[in-house]
Design a protein around this motif. Structure first.
Motif, short mmCIF file in Angstrom:
data_model
loop_
_atom_site.label_atom_id
_atom_site.label_comp_id
_atom_site.label_asym_id
_atom_site.label_seq_id
_atom_site.Cartn_x
_atom_site.Cartn_y
_atom_site.Cartn_z
N PRO A 1 0.83 -1.20 0.00
CA PRO A 1 0.00 0.00 0.00
C PRO A 1 0.87 1.26 0.00
O PRO A 1 2.01 1.22 0.48
CB PRO A 1 -0.80 -0.10 1.31
CG PRO A 1 -0.45 -1.40 1.92
CD PRO A 1 0.80 -1.89 1.29
N ARG A 2 0.33 2.34 -0.52
CA ARG A 2 1.05 3.61 -0.54
C ARG A 2 1.40 4.05 0.89
O ARG A 2 0.57 3.93 1.79
CB ARG A 2 0.17 4.67 -1.19
CG ARG A 2 0.82 5.99 -1.41
CD ARG A 2 -0.18 6.96 -2.00
NE ARG A 2 -0.41 6.68 -3.42
CZ ARG A 2 0.36 7.16 -4.40
NH1 ARG A 2 1.40 7.90 -4.11
NH2 ARG A 2 0.09 6.90 -5.65
N GLY A 3 2.61 4.50 1.06
CA GLY A 3 3.03 5.03 2.36
C GLY A 3 3.51 3.97 3.34
O GLY A 3 3.89 4.29 4.46
N GLY B 1 8.43 -4.62 4.83
CA GLY B 1 9.59 -5.48 5.01
C GLY B 1 9.39 -6.78 4.23
O GLY B 1 8.39 -7.47 4.42
N PHE B 2 10.33 -7.05 3.36
CA PHE B 2 10.23 -8.23 2.50
C PHE B 2 11.26 -9.21 3.05
O PHE B 2 12.45 -9.05 2.87
CB PHE B 2 10.57 -7.79 1.09
CG PHE B 2 10.23 -8.79 0.03
CD1 PHE B 2 9.06 -9.55 0.09
CD2 PHE B 2 11.06 -8.94 -1.08
CE1 PHE B 2 8.74 -10.44 -0.93
CE2 PHE B 2 10.74 -9.84 -2.09
CZ PHE B 2 9.59 -10.58 -2.01
N VAL B 3 10.77 -10.21 3.76
CA VAL B 3 11.67 -11.03 4.55
C VAL B 3 11.69 -12.47 4.06
O VAL B 3 10.67 -13.01 3.65
CB VAL B 3 11.23 -11.04 6.03
CG1 VAL B 3 12.32 -11.63 6.90
CG2 VAL B 3 10.91 -9.64 6.48
N THR C 1 5.55 -1.37 8.81
CA THR C 1 4.11 -1.35 8.98
C THR C 1 3.52 -2.60 8.34
O THR C 1 2.50 -3.11 8.78
CB THR C 1 3.49 -0.12 8.32
OG1 THR C 1 3.81 -0.15 6.91
CG2 THR C 1 4.04 1.15 8.93
N HIS C 2 4.18 -3.06 7.27
CA HIS C 2 3.70 -4.23 6.56
C HIS C 2 4.82 -5.23 6.37
O HIS C 2 5.98 -4.86 6.34
CB HIS C 2 3.15 -3.84 5.18
CG HIS C 2 1.88 -3.06 5.27
ND1 HIS C 2 1.83 -1.78 5.75
CD2 HIS C 2 0.61 -3.39 4.93
CE1 HIS C 2 0.58 -1.34 5.71
NE2 HIS C 2 -0.18 -2.31 5.22
N LEU C 3 4.41 -6.47 6.20
CA LEU C 3 5.40 -7.53 6.05
C LEU C 3 4.99 -8.48 4.94
O LEU C 3 3.80 -8.72 4.72
CB LEU C 3 5.46 -8.35 7.34
CG LEU C 3 6.30 -7.83 8.47
CD1 LEU C 3 6.07 -8.70 9.68
CD2 LEU C 3 7.76 -7.87 8.07
N GLY D 1 0.85 -8.94 4.95
CA GLY D 1 -0.15 -8.07 5.54
C GLY D 1 0.49 -7.10 6.51
O GLY D 1 1.72 -6.95 6.52
N THR D 2 -0.34 -6.47 7.36
CA THR D 2 0.24 -5.60 8.37
C THR D 2 0.91 -6.49 9.41
O THR D 2 0.62 -7.68 9.49
CB THR D 2 -0.83 -4.73 9.07
OG1 THR D 2 -1.71 -5.62 9.76
CG2 THR D 2 -1.63 -3.93 8.07
#
Lengths: 311, 319
Positions: free
Chosen positions: B31-33, B37-39, B206-208, B220-221
């Motif tokens: 999502p914008r803003g 984290g891409f783990v 904020t998101h993962l 998701g968050t």
């Protein structure tokens, strides 16, 4: 349209974009001219050139005096000039590729290639920038050697036309050899392999091609002589012309010979065995056209290689 | 350009190298803003995904959209929208710090007259103003990384795609980078960054998205992922005695799923309760114990850190 731009302003704008506004040109020249390196390269180059000229002068003035009993000053001048041009040619054909064969593969090795690819810099600007920055230094070397070439003027026997001709031929050589370097650099992931391929092709053009074409001609020439036809003679002369026009050294020598003997840099009439005249052109013209065309071809190939997005 | 919900979105993304499938039917939604984290473990396909998103390689199948543009069809528009930092620092060994930024600003077609101000601002942001005239190669690793971050901001992109921004840095430099990421998010940038080190991700995201073997395991968050992967809460209870009685009482409280004995803590008994209920349920548990007079020394919910979540999600491969 509210504003119409005069064409000359557009042209100047375009030139500026091509040469000064290219970020790669600016970056490369900043890097290349920084510190003592460029100064040292130029000094060594001129030092070597000066030393060779002195050697040639000593050798020629010795032999010129001994053989004829009196000094033929014009001959000293011509030999000196020819010698300097020959060394320049050798240097240019080996320095020019050195500047470009690492240009794009080097970006890969420094891991900056991906960074550049994700910017808005178009592929042709990258290749063009690398070419211009390499050529500008080679041109600096060529221009810096003009005073040395001009020492020949003191002795006479050399005309300004020859200086200009030599400059054109050397520049065309530098242009093609730089672009060949760029092409292989764009193709290779390693600078080493790009350099090897570039020097292989450069050596082939300088030495291999004349040997190969010359031997072919040497083999078939006797059989053509037997035919004794005008067509055969024409064919041999054209073939010779083509061979000469592929090689910068041969082109320089032949153009000089024609300039001295036919007093022309353009077309002249050549008398065949049967007394017919045939119009020939001084080899520097087809040579320059050929080299510029090949430069364009290699440039386009290099740009296409850079533009490719990996599969 | 169609309206878009997610600033980065991949649909059925596949990338194969011969027989090896690096990315398989991957759907990323950022999502914008967000700080996304891409783990995943090394070799999970993080870099491949990022190279597709940055138009460096083409997908075998599927498509990816950045700021509404397809990376396959509109690479130039995508490049304008992103700032990319690879997992290595591209060094030009013959450049000064300001020249490095000037060069890339020029590559992003920023007019010459605007560049000096821009460079000053960028250097101030990453706290490198004092190294302006130094050669890039003289900078420390952490400084180079900060300079890299400044470079990604040169053309004021909407999205920053950062591959392992904190890898190989000392703890202090790592914290500095983390702070910078938060600051950039406050500037309104969407940040999509990868890591195989969870500590980097946990605090600021904020998101993962959790990727393993080229597939998205969870996305998701942070709260959603925690719920998704860890549906139960853990309550740790320390008792003086009467453990069996306490267990008996707790099992009658709705939501209690299992109770495990834990090792003694200086002679005090400990039990762990897996609990699927809400806060009212937690309070019920305490009430059940005290109404029977069980001597409770400590009663606390274990906050499960993301590390534990990922250990479960990625079957323990995440380092």
């Amino acid at each position: 349209m509210a504003v119409s731009t005069p064409s000359d302003r557009t042209l100047r704008h375009r030139l500026r974009r091509l040469l000064a506004d290219n970020p790669v040109v600016l970056k490369e020249l900043r890097g290349r001219m920084r510190g003592a390196r460029a100064f040292i390269v130029l000094t060594i180059y001129l030092g070597l050139l000066g030393a060779f000229s002195s050697l040639i002068y000593v050798a020629v003035s010795e032999s010129a005096t001994r053989v004829s009993g009196q000094v033929n000053v014009g001959e000293i001048g011509r030999t000196l000039f020819g010698g300097v041009v020959a060394i320049e040619m050798l240097l240019v054909s080996f320095i020019a590729p050195a500047f470009t064969s690492g240009a794009i593969s080097g970006e890969r090795e420094h891991q900056t290639y991906d960074l550049l690819r994700t910017t808005l810099l178009p592929s042709h600007s990258l290749v063009w920038g690398k070419l211009v920055s390499a050529l500008s230094f080679v041109l600096l070397l060529l221009l810096a050697a003009i005073p040395l070439q001009s020492i020949a003027f003191f002795f006479g026997g050399v005309a300004e036309t020859e200086v200009i001709l030599s400059f054109v031929i050397l520049t065309a050589t530098a242009l093609l050899f730089s672009t060949i370097g760029l092409y292989f650099s764009a193709r290779s992931s390693r600078t080493l392999s790009a350099s090897v391929l570039t020097y292989a092709l450069a050596t082939f053009i300088m030495f291999g091609l004349p040997i190969v074409l010359g031997s072919v001609l040497w083999i078939i020439e006797p059989s053509l002589d037997n035919i004794q036809s005008v067509q055969a003679e024409r064919a041999v002369i054209y073939a010779l012309g083509v061979i000469i026009s592929t090689n910068p050294a041969a082109t320089a020598l032949m153009s000089q010979y024609i300039l001295v003997n036919q007093r022309t840099t353009g077309t002249f009439a050549y008398t065949l065995n049967n007394g017919q005249d045939m119009t020939l052109i001084s080899p520097w013209v087809p040579f320059t056209v050929l080299y510029v065309l090949l430069t364009v071809v290699f440039f386009v190939l290099a740009v296409r290689r850079v533009r490719v997005i990996e599969e | 350009m169609a309206a878009y919900e997610h600033i980065i979105e991949t649909r059925g993304l596949v990338k194969r190298y011969g027989k090896l499938t690096a990315v398989s039917d991957l759907s990323v939604q950022v999502p914008r803003g967000a700080i996304y984290g891409f783990v995943g473990p090394n070799g999970a396909g993080k870099t491949t995904t990022m190279r597709i998103l940055t138009t460096l390689i083409t997908p075998t199948a599927g498509d990816a959209y950045v700021a509404g543009y397809s990376v396959v069809t509109y690479p130039r528009e995508v490049r304008r929208a992103i700032g990319y930092m690879p997992d290595f620092f591209g060094v030009y060994d013959d450049m000064k710090v300001w020249e490095y930024l000037d060069f890339f600003a020029a590559c992003y077609e920023i007019p010459e007259r605007e560049r000096p101000k821009l460079i000053d601002d960028l250097l101030a942001l990453v706290d490198l103003s004092h190294r302006r005239e130094d050669m890039v190669e003289k900078l420390s690793r952490g400084m180079k990384q900060r300079l890299s971050l400044a470079r990604t901001l040169a053309h004021d992109p909407e999205v920053l795609i950062l591959d392992e921004p904190a890898s190989g840095l000392d703890p202090r430099a790592r914290i500095e980078i983390r702070e910078l990421l938060v600051e950039m998010a406050q500037m309104g940038k969407t940040i999509f960054f990868s890591s195989h080190i969870l500590a980097d991700v946990a605090e600021i995201c904020t998101h993962l998205g959790v990727i393993e073997s080229g597939e998205m395991v969870a996305q998701g968050t942070v709260a959603e992922i925690r719920r998704q992967l860890m549906p139960t809460r853990e309550i740790m209870i320390t008792l003086l005695d009467r453990v069996d009685e306490a267990k008996e009482a707790l099992l009658h409280v709705p939501g209690v799923e299992s109770i495990q004995d834990m090792p003694d803590d200086h002679g005090r008994k400990r039990i762990r309760v897996d609990f699927g209920g809400d806060d009212a349920g937690v309070s019920e548990m305490l009430k059940a114990l005290s109404s029977r007079g069980v001597p409770v020394v400590n009663f606390a919910e274990e906050t499960r850190d993301l590390e534990a979540v990922f250990m479960r999600a990625t079957k323990g491969i995440v380092s």
